[in-house]
Scaffold this motif. Structure first.
Motif, mmCIF file in Angstrom:
data_model
loop_
_atom_site.group_PDB
_atom_site.id
_atom_site.type_symbol
_atom_site.label_atom_id
_atom_site.label_comp_id
_atom_site.label_asym_id
_atom_site.label_seq_id
_atom_site.Cartn_x
_atom_site.Cartn_y
_atom_site.Cartn_z
ATOM 1 N N LYS A 65 0.928 -1.066 -0.174
ATOM 2 C CA LYS A 65 0.269 0.060 -0.634
ATOM 3 C C LYS A 65 0.862 1.106 -0.024
ATOM 4 O O LYS A 65 0.736 2.037 -0.800
ATOM 5 C CB LYS A 65 -0.876 0.460 1.102
ATOM 6 N N GLY A 66 1.907 0.837 0.433
ATOM 7 C CA GLY A 66 2.892 2.134 1.031
ATOM 8 C C GLY A 66 4.008 2.424 -0.203
ATOM 9 O O GLY A 66 5.216 3.380 -0.155
ATOM 10 N N ARG A 67 4.459 1.652 -0.908
ATOM 11 C CA ARG A 67 4.736 1.241 -2.237
ATOM 12 C C ARG A 67 5.249 2.448 -3.355
ATOM 13 O O ARG A 67 6.346 2.792 -2.813
ATOM 14 C CB ARG A 67 4.873 0.078 -3.138
ATOM 15 N N GLU A 68 4.145 3.635 -3.264
ATOM 16 C CA GLU A 68 4.819 4.615 -4.068
ATOM 17 C C GLU A 68 4.959 5.374 -3.421
ATOM 18 O O GLU A 68 6.793 6.618 -3.736
ATOM 19 C CB GLU A 68 3.492 5.758 -4.376
ATOM 20 N N ARG A 72 9.444 6.915 -2.863
ATOM 21 C CA ARG A 72 9.955 8.333 -2.793
ATOM 22 C C ARG A 72 11.601 9.030 -1.888
ATOM 23 O O ARG A 72 11.740 9.839 -1.715
ATOM 24 C CB ARG A 72 8.665 9.420 -2.117
ATOM 25 N N PHE A 73 11.680 7.516 -1.150
ATOM 26 C CA PHE A 73 12.130 7.654 0.105
ATOM 27 C C PHE A 73 13.424 7.169 -0.221
ATOM 28 O O PHE A 73 14.555 6.954 0.493
ATOM 29 C CB PHE A 73 11.490 6.797 1.216
#
Length: 228
Positions: A65-68, A72-73
């Motif tokens: 869910k937090g892949r995008e 960025r990190f």
């Protein structure tokens, strides 16, 4: 009044900046691992390393869910997981050693299960200025049962050869290479026994027989050279 200027060479300054860059990357990934370990595993590495099939569900869901945002990190799901492992290894090492390593070296050391052996390898890597490849080979050798020592005349893991020693054979290193060759032959034999040899064509069988004859010849030469 003009400020005093440093008389360090450009290379010295670049080396210092490179060290700062390496330390920044390492510290970032260690903190990432510590944060993930805290939120998903209660700060317990044993919980992360357990074989419970349900333990990865929430973490995997988070990564998906937090892949995008993770990208960025500068983090992939694999890098996030590696950060947890790196954090554990980093915290187990003496602080001066841990801070002198590259992230990739910390991850190589994760392959060593014994904490004391891991610390000895870390010290050898730092003192000998080992590359990641050299540390990888040393870890593999230690895991194969070879001791870590500083005696170049005895079998074991030695620091990299100095520049003026390049190309000069050393008895202890040759023994280490012989052990690795024996392991490699054993691995090949196990793999060969698992394949369907009925599919081999005539020329392939002939090449294999020739290769075995060469190996037998080389082995006879080795036995003669080693002696009793």
């Amino acid at each position: 009044m003009a400020e005093l200027q440093s008389y360090a060479t450009f290379d010295d300054i670049l080396d210092e900046l490179e060290t700062l860059s390496r330390q920044h990357h390492l510290v970032y990934r260690i903190q990432v691992g510590r944060t993930l370990l805290h939120h998903f595993y209660g700060g317990e590495f044993a919980a992360y390393a357990s074989h419970d099939p349900n333990k990865e569900v929430r973490f995997a869901e988070f990564c998906e869910k937090g892949r995008e945002r993770l990208e960025r990190f500068g983090l992939s799901p694999r890098q996030a997981a590696d950060s947890i492992v790196a954090c554990h290894v980093f915290d187990q090492l003496p602080a001066p050693l841990a801070k002198a390593l590259l992230l990739s070296q910390v991850l190589e050391l994760a392959r060593v299960k014994d904490g004391a052996e891991r610390a000895r390898l870390a010290a050898a890597a730092v003192q000998g200025d080992w590359s990641v490849r050299q540390l990888h080979d040393a870890v593999t050798a230690v895991n194969d049962g070879l001791p870590l020592d500083a005696d170049a005349a005895a079998p074991g893991i030695q620091p990299p050869k100095p520049e003026d020693d390049q190309g000069k054979p050393v008895a202890g290193r040759l023994v280490t290479q012989a052990v690795k060759l024996g392991n490699l032959v054993g691995q090949w034999t196990a793999e060969w026994q698992s394949v369907d040899v009925s599919r081999l064509r005539g020329p392939q069988r002939q090449r294999l027989q020739e290769a075995v004859m060469v190996l037998e010849s080389r082995l006879a030469e080795l036995k003669a050279a080693v002696g009793e």
